[in-house]
Design an enzyme around this catalytic site. Sequence first.
Site, mmCIF file in Angstrom:
data_model
loop_
_atom_site.group_PDB
_atom_site.id
_atom_site.type_symbol
_atom_site.label_atom_id
_atom_site.label_comp_id
_atom_site.label_asym_id
_atom_site.label_seq_id
_atom_site.Cartn_x
_atom_site.Cartn_y
_atom_site.Cartn_z
ATOM 1 N N HIS A 62 39.707 -12.572 1.033
ATOM 2 C CA HIS A 62 40.038 -13.816 2.011
ATOM 3 C C HIS A 62 38.641 -13.839 2.411
ATOM 4 C CE1 HIS A 62 42.755 -16.183 3.952
ATOM 5 N NE2 HIS A 62 42.219 -16.260 5.150
ATOM 6 N N ARG A 75 43.723 -19.198 -0.320
ATOM 7 C CA ARG A 75 44.349 -17.749 0.089
ATOM 8 C C ARG A 75 44.880 -16.901 -1.250
ATOM 9 N NH1 ARG A 75 46.702 -21.601 3.263
ATOM 10 N NH2 ARG A 75 46.078 -21.534 5.537
ATOM 11 N N ARG A 115 37.326 -17.240 0.566
ATOM 12 C CA ARG A 115 37.783 -18.398 1.256
ATOM 13 C C ARG A 115 37.003 -18.667 2.663
ATOM 14 N NH1 ARG A 115 42.291 -21.582 2.665
ATOM 15 N NH2 ARG A 115 43.001 -21.495 4.710
ATOM 16 N N LYS A 172 50.859 -22.369 3.209
ATOM 17 C CA LYS A 172 51.382 -22.168 4.520
ATOM 18 C C LYS A 172 51.716 -23.227 5.162
ATOM 19 C CE LYS A 172 49.444 -18.988 8.272
ATOM 20 N NZ LYS A 172 48.200 -18.298 8.639
ATOM 21 N N HIS A 213 44.328 -26.092 6.986
ATOM 22 C CA HIS A 213 44.490 -25.879 8.323
ATOM 23 C C HIS A 213 45.143 -27.007 9.199
ATOM 24 C CE1 HIS A 213 40.629 -22.903 8.478
ATOM 25 N NE2 HIS A 213 41.923 -22.245 8.123
ATOM 26 N N TYR A 227 34.199 -21.414 11.918
ATOM 27 C CA TYR A 227 33.030 -21.323 10.876
ATOM 28 C C TYR A 227 31.651 -21.708 11.393
ATOM 29 C CZ TYR A 227 36.711 -20.224 7.836
ATOM 30 O OH TYR A 227 38.122 -19.224 6.910
#
Length: 378
Positions: free
Chosen positions: A324, A234, A327, A259, A350, A359
């Site tokens: 982004h 990110r 990424r 995050k 994640h 994805y």
Amino acid sequence: MKNGTFHIKLTEAIYNSQACYFLHFYSKLAEETIIDKLKCLQWSDEHKQYYLVQKDMSLHVLFSELRKLGCYVDYSKIKKKTRPKREQIKNPVQLPKLTPRLKYKLDQFERWMLEKRLSKNTIYTYKGVTALFLRYMQLKKAKEINALWIQRFNHDYVIVGDYSVSYQNQCINGIKKYIDFCSMDVDFELLERPQKPKKLPVVLTKEEIKTLLEVTHNIKHKTLLAILYSGGLRIGEALAMHITDVDSKRGLLFIRNAKGKKDRYTLLSIKILDLLRHYYKQYKPKKYLFEGQHGDRYSNASARAVFLRSIKRAEITKQGITLHTLRHSFATHLLESGTDIRYIQELLGHKSPNTTMIYTHVTESSLKKIKNPLDELY
């Protein structure tokens, strides 16, 4: 700045055959703050300004978003037929000021969130939306918070005000957090959340990534874009990275306090190590890997401008491309090369594998394995 707010001027022009609003900032702080918050803005190399396609957001909604960020907007250059009426740019309901007691309670709420180690942006947002809700409760002379009053606030303020789905969910999240702080018992099962549109991520091909880096001649800019793609980072993670977070011997990047307040490691391509060394010798950063002119962190707005200039030079015309996208492309290319999705989940940081599963819907290799029924007719 005017009356303690950011001063912004709006103009309109035809750009890329589309009617657009252009934003003129009167300070670097205003630019960096607004660009960081309004993700829908794009950079124009031709005009050297940020802009927004008019069909993507009405003028009324744009005004509402800018007002929420504390902006004084000069719209004198907007044509009269599109200029918002005076009553349109007011809040959908006129809310009273908070009482001293509720102001004190809100300050306590802020300190409580700080102790919970919520991010500064989250605290700012939650405190802001909760203040609006409490002012609404004052207006209605409501004595206690319940799901019904939250629904009414949602309709009278958010829906009537034509705010976005994301803002509506932020309001609900902020109010729920306040209720948690107050140790109240509120039944949220009756409170339905709006569904966000599920859009597949935009992905660049490997050839497009290669071209993007080749047309980026400034070594600092090239290194930043290469790091973003190489580690699937990110932008905030890349800009917060310290020099010592690059582990060249192991080929890893250390991501601190990402995050969800989690540290993790991700990949560092051995092919950009020379690029990193040349960049370090030339720029000599002291603390952060990417620093601004005064030794502080490189800004999101500067990184975004660098990326959009390179996208234009590379003649990549896909819609919806942002930083982004690098990424997204990293994750998709790993999946196409056969990397286990559980490893990709760890590299991206994640929390849930369901987030990474998106994805699988955009990988070219997976789609090519499906035999088209039309092919069987010939």
